[in-house]
Scaffold this active site. Structure first.
Site, PDB file in Angstrom:
ATOM      1  N   LYS A  68       0.807  -1.233   0.000  1.00  0.00           N
ATOM      2  CA  LYS A  68       0.000   0.000   0.000  1.00  0.00           C
ATOM      3  C   LYS A  68       0.839   1.282   0.000  1.00  0.00           C
ATOM      4  CE  LYS A  68      -4.015  -2.071   2.178  1.00  0.00           C
ATOM      5  NZ  LYS A  68      -4.988  -2.027   3.265  1.00  0.00           N
ATOM      6  N   ASP A 105     -10.223   2.021   2.808  1.00  0.00           N
ATOM      7  CA  ASP A 105     -10.301   1.200   4.023  1.00  0.00           C
ATOM      8  C   ASP A 105     -11.151   1.864   5.111  1.00  0.00           C
ATOM      9  OD1 ASP A 105      -8.774  -0.869   3.037  1.00  0.00           O
ATOM     10  OD2 ASP A 105      -6.887  -0.103   3.846  1.00  0.00           O
TER      11      ASP A 105
HETATM   12  P1  NDP Z   1       1.098  -2.805   8.416  1.00  0.00           P
HETATM   13  O1  NDP Z   1       2.120  -3.812   8.013  1.00  0.00           O
HETATM   14  O2  NDP Z   1       1.162  -1.429   7.878  1.00  0.00           O
HETATM   15  O3  NDP Z   1       1.096  -2.677  10.007  1.00  0.00           O
HETATM   16  C1  NDP Z   1       1.165  -3.828  10.810  1.00  0.00           C
HETATM   17  C2  NDP Z   1       0.984  -3.460  12.271  1.00  0.00           C
HETATM   18  O4  NDP Z   1       0.973  -4.684  13.029  1.00  0.00           O
HETATM   19  C3  NDP Z   1       2.107  -2.601  12.845  1.00  0.00           C
HETATM   20  O5  NDP Z   1       1.564  -1.690  13.768  1.00  0.00           O
HETATM   21  C4  NDP Z   1       2.988  -3.644  13.563  1.00  0.00           C
HETATM   22  O6  NDP Z   1       3.690  -3.117  14.646  1.00  0.00           O
HETATM   23  C5  NDP Z   1       1.928  -4.590  14.071  1.00  0.00           C
HETATM   24  N1  NDP Z   1       2.462  -5.926  14.356  1.00  0.00           N
HETATM   25  C6  NDP Z   1       2.943  -6.835  13.470  1.00  0.00           C
HETATM   26  N2  NDP Z   1       3.333  -7.958  14.112  1.00  0.00           N
HETATM   27  C7  NDP Z   1       3.095  -7.750  15.427  1.00  0.00           C
HETATM   28  C8  NDP Z   1       3.272  -8.525  16.603  1.00  0.00           C
HETATM   29  N3  NDP Z   1       3.786  -9.768  16.541  1.00  0.00           N
HETATM   30  N4  NDP Z   1       2.899  -8.026  17.800  1.00  0.00           N
HETATM   31  C9  NDP Z   1       2.377  -6.777  17.882  1.00  0.00           C
HETATM   32  N5  NDP Z   1       2.180  -5.970  16.808  1.00  0.00           N
HETATM   33  C10 NDP Z   1       2.539  -6.456  15.590  1.00  0.00           C
HETATM   34  O7  NDP Z   1      -0.312  -3.511   8.088  1.00  0.00           O
HETATM   35  P2  NDP Z   1      -1.700  -2.790   7.764  1.00  0.00           P
HETATM   36  O8  NDP Z   1      -1.864  -1.675   8.718  1.00  0.00           O
HETATM   37  O9  NDP Z   1      -1.807  -2.509   6.324  1.00  0.00           O
HETATM   38  O10 NDP Z   1      -2.759  -3.985   8.074  1.00  0.00           O
HETATM   39  C11 NDP Z   1      -3.005  -4.405   9.404  1.00  0.00           C
HETATM   40  C12 NDP Z   1      -4.063  -5.504   9.420  1.00  0.00           C
HETATM   41  O11 NDP Z   1      -5.309  -5.017   8.920  1.00  0.00           O
HETATM   42  C13 NDP Z   1      -3.727  -6.724   8.548  1.00  0.00           C
HETATM   43  O12 NDP Z   1      -4.153  -7.883   9.237  1.00  0.00           O
HETATM   44  C14 NDP Z   1      -4.567  -6.521   7.308  1.00  0.00           C
HETATM   45  O13 NDP Z   1      -4.884  -7.732   6.646  1.00  0.00           O
HETATM   46  C15 NDP Z   1      -5.810  -5.886   7.920  1.00  0.00           C
HETATM   47  N6  NDP Z   1      -6.595  -5.084   6.970  1.00  0.00           N
HETATM   48  C16 NDP Z   1      -7.866  -5.503   6.650  1.00  0.00           C
HETATM   49  C17 NDP Z   1      -8.642  -4.781   5.788  1.00  0.00           C
HETATM   50  C18 NDP Z   1     -10.036  -5.248   5.471  1.00  0.00           C
HETATM   51  O14 NDP Z   1     -10.614  -4.770   4.488  1.00  0.00           O
HETATM   52  N7  NDP Z   1     -10.626  -6.121   6.255  1.00  0.00           N
HETATM   53  C19 NDP Z   1      -8.144  -3.549   5.159  1.00  0.00           C
HETATM   54  C20 NDP Z   1      -6.823  -3.167   5.597  1.00  0.00           C
HETATM   55  C21 NDP Z   1      -6.082  -3.932   6.451  1.00  0.00           C
HETATM   56  P3  NDP Z   1       5.164  -2.442  14.463  1.00  0.00           P
HETATM   57  O15 NDP Z   1       4.922  -1.043  14.024  1.00  0.00           O
HETATM   58  O16 NDP Z   1       5.769  -2.546  15.806  1.00  0.00           O
HETATM   59  O17 NDP Z   1       5.887  -3.272  13.428  1.00  0.00           O
END
Ligand code: NDP
Length: 277
Positions: A68, A105
């Site tokens: 994205k 979103d």
């Molecule tokens: P990003 O990769 O931008 O962000 C991921 C986030 O998850 C970060 O804040 C990261 O923290 C955190 N994270 C990852 N692993 C861990 C862990 N083990 N423990 C704690 N925190 C963790 O992803 P997106 O924001 O784009 O997407 C997030 C979720 O939303 C996904 O599951 C995606 O599939 C879902 N989504 C669903 C949509 C829908 O239409 N239903 C639309 C958009 C997203 P850190 O900053 O510390 O790395």
């Protein structure tokens, strides 16, 4: 020869994506002729894959994890909500050949919460877990529903604090880590981390969900996600996953591309029936 308009979702991984199914159902319902495919695209090939797609009769793309931000950088111009999110999930070819980037979103989440689940967001204390692209896309739409407060908790604390600093102009917001989440009760907890994709859960205290509080996992799965189960175990009034949001954000993208707004309710029902099989 008639050329059929092509659409696709790019992501990595992508094979479990429900977007091709959703857009097929939208096209059937609205009588639109198009094809929509899923394509696995590594980040380093994103730019060339997008150029090839649009050169090859492609009309619109969805982009998902982890593309994205790259889509945001690729777009020639962006809507205000995409600009703010710094993440683009929808690319649309324009009449002049340029590529518009949008982020659907936020509207997808709000429509699912309010229209599909009848949840009134006004005056609610909201906790968002995660500070990635999805969180950036949902903060302002939540604000527009007159929520009372927003706390963003993230594993990388600086990211949450910086995000709160950036978004405070829209209303009260605090950025923090997970370990301070034991002093407040939240009416709505949104999991916007990617932990459910790997069956994990952010470290959450058990006493933070208000009575009649709602849990919402942006991730979705055929089985209840780890966060949906956490909500159930913590007596959430509703503990929902992001399937409805997925359909609603797709409907918004379909409207951007085709100028026709599909009905989402029958598609959500169909997908829910299919995942119970
Ligand atoms: P990003 O990769 O931008 O962000 C991921 C986030 O998850 C970060 O804040 C990261 O923290 C955190 N994270 C990852 N692993 C861990 C862990 N083990 N423990 C704690 N925190 C963790 O992803 P997106 O924001 O784009 O997407 C997030 C979720 O939303 C996904 O599951 C995606 O599939 C879902 N989504 C669903 C949509 C829908 O239409 N239903 C639309 C958009 C997203 P850190 O900053 O510390 O790395």
């Amino acid at each position: 020869m008639t050329v059929i308009d092509r659409y696709a979702v790019f992501g990595n991984p992508i094979k479990h994506s429900k977007s091709p199914r959703i857009h097929k159902l939208f096209a059937e319902q609205t009588g639109q002729t198009l094809v929509y495919e899923a394509q696995e695209v590594p980040t380093e090939q994103f730019s060339s894959a997008v150029k090839t797609f649009f050169a090859d009769d492609g009309k619109g793309l969805n982009c998902t994890i982890p593309l994205k931000e790259l889509a945001w950088a690729f777009a020639d111009h962006k809507t205000e909500r995409a600009q703010l999110a710094k993440a683009v999930n929808t690319l649309a070819l324009q009449a002049d050949g340029s590529i518009l980037g949008d982020n659907t979103d936020g509207v997808g989440l709000i429509t699912d919460l309010t229209n599909n689940h009848g949840i009134n967001l006004a005056d609610r204390n909201v906790l968002i877990l995660g500070a990635g692209g999805a969180t950036r896309g949902i903060i302002k739409p939540l604000r527009e529903q007159s929520v009372k407060s927003i706390v963003v908790a993230n594993r990388t604390i600086d990211k949450a604090i910086n995000l709160a600093t950036e978004f405070v102009k829209f209303g009260h917001i605090i950025g923090c880590g997970f370990e301070v989440l034991n002093k407040q009760h939240f009416d709505l907890i949104i999991n916007a981390t990617s932990t459910s994709l790997t069956g994990q859960l952010p470290p959450l205290p058990t006493n933070i969900l208000a009575e009649n509080g709602v849990c919402y996992d942006l991730a979705y799965s055929n089985e209840p996600t780890t966060f949906v189960r956490w909500g159930q175990e913590n007596n959430a009034l509703k503990s929902l996953d992001g399937l409805g949001m997925l359909v609603e954000q797709a409907a918004e993208a379909f409207f951007i591309w085709r100028g026709v707004r599909p009905l989402t309710e029958p598609v959500i029902k169909q997908l829910n029936d299919e995942r119970l099989r």
